[in-house]
Write an enzyme that holds these catalytic residues in place. Sequence first.
Site, PDB file in Angstrom:
ATOM      1  N   SER A  64       0.798  -1.227   0.000  1.00  0.00           N
ATOM      2  CA  SER A  64       0.000   0.000   0.000  1.00  0.00           C
ATOM      3  C   SER A  64       0.827   1.270   0.000  1.00  0.00           C
ATOM      4  O   SER A  64       0.371   2.318  -0.484  1.00  0.00           O
ATOM      5  CB  SER A  64      -0.927   0.001   1.223  1.00  0.00           C
ATOM      6  OG  SER A  64      -0.179  -0.220   2.413  1.00  0.00           O
ATOM      7  N   HIS A  80      -1.252   5.516   6.632  1.00  0.00           N
ATOM      8  CA  HIS A  80      -0.659   5.548   5.300  1.00  0.00           C
ATOM      9  C   HIS A  80      -0.292   6.979   4.901  1.00  0.00           C
ATOM     10  O   HIS A  80      -0.883   7.937   5.378  1.00  0.00           O
ATOM     11  CB  HIS A  80      -1.620   4.949   4.267  1.00  0.00           C
ATOM     12  CG  HIS A  80      -1.728   3.471   4.340  1.00  0.00           C
ATOM     13  ND1 HIS A  80      -2.579   2.821   5.195  1.00  0.00           N
ATOM     14  CD2 HIS A  80      -1.064   2.498   3.659  1.00  0.00           C
ATOM     15  CE1 HIS A  80      -2.455   1.524   5.040  1.00  0.00           C
ATOM     16  NE2 HIS A  80      -1.541   1.295   4.134  1.00  0.00           N
TER      17      HIS A  80
END
Length: 269
Positions: A44, A251
């Site tokens: 990711s 993230h």
Amino acid sequence: MRPSRTAAVAASLLLSAGCAFVDPATAEVAPRTVAAGYVALGDSYSSGAGAGDYLPSAGKNCKRSSRAYPVLWAEAHRPSSFSFLACNGAGTGEVLSEQLGPLGARTRLVSLTVGGTDSGFATVMTSCALGGTPCRSAVSRARTAMDGPLARNLDRLYSVIRNRAPAARVVVLGYPHLYHLRGSCALGLPEVERAAINDAVDHLNEVIAQRAADHGFTFADVTSAFAGHEICSSRPWLHGVDVLAITESYHPTAPGQSFGYLPALDRAS
């Protein structure tokens, strides 16, 4: 962002299910029988989960973003061809079995981030939200996984990448510290747990860097680029817990991709 412990636990549990460029609208996996000049692999952090503007051709699960550093690099450098394979949630096994098709003799650059999923970082985040002994135990187990199974899996993956793309420059990018210590978050994880998580990231980067060096690959460290921009800093480039967009928690944001990861790949490539 000021995450509560309850939100952190929920986010971490859900996160474990879900941790060029020519035109963003047409970026997709290149035909697997055709070697690409630049191939972007990984998890990711390379797909751009958290950066927004996800490419519809990638489907909902991979969260490939037009703002991800591989796309930005390809836009700037115009390689002969570009294959964007990185996918949210990918571990070394998924990269090995699902992402290596475009590699070949004509591949000149490969980039990737991988290792966080294999190390069980989602479990670390969940356990550290509980604090104390559970956090220390989870970090210890993660470090054991990094030194054992992860190191072996990276060796296997890196060997296959080199065999399939013998002429490529391979850049392995690391992970940033998640937390700014003594930062502005009044709620969420206690400071000692935040420090333990950052220490675990350091160890993960050390393992990845050593395996990369042993295979003749270049390791690109991003911790200094993200310094002062971690969660709990005044200008974070990482999402804290977001219960409305759970897979984006922990993230990089779009600035994290463009100002943190992209310069690291530029320098290493």
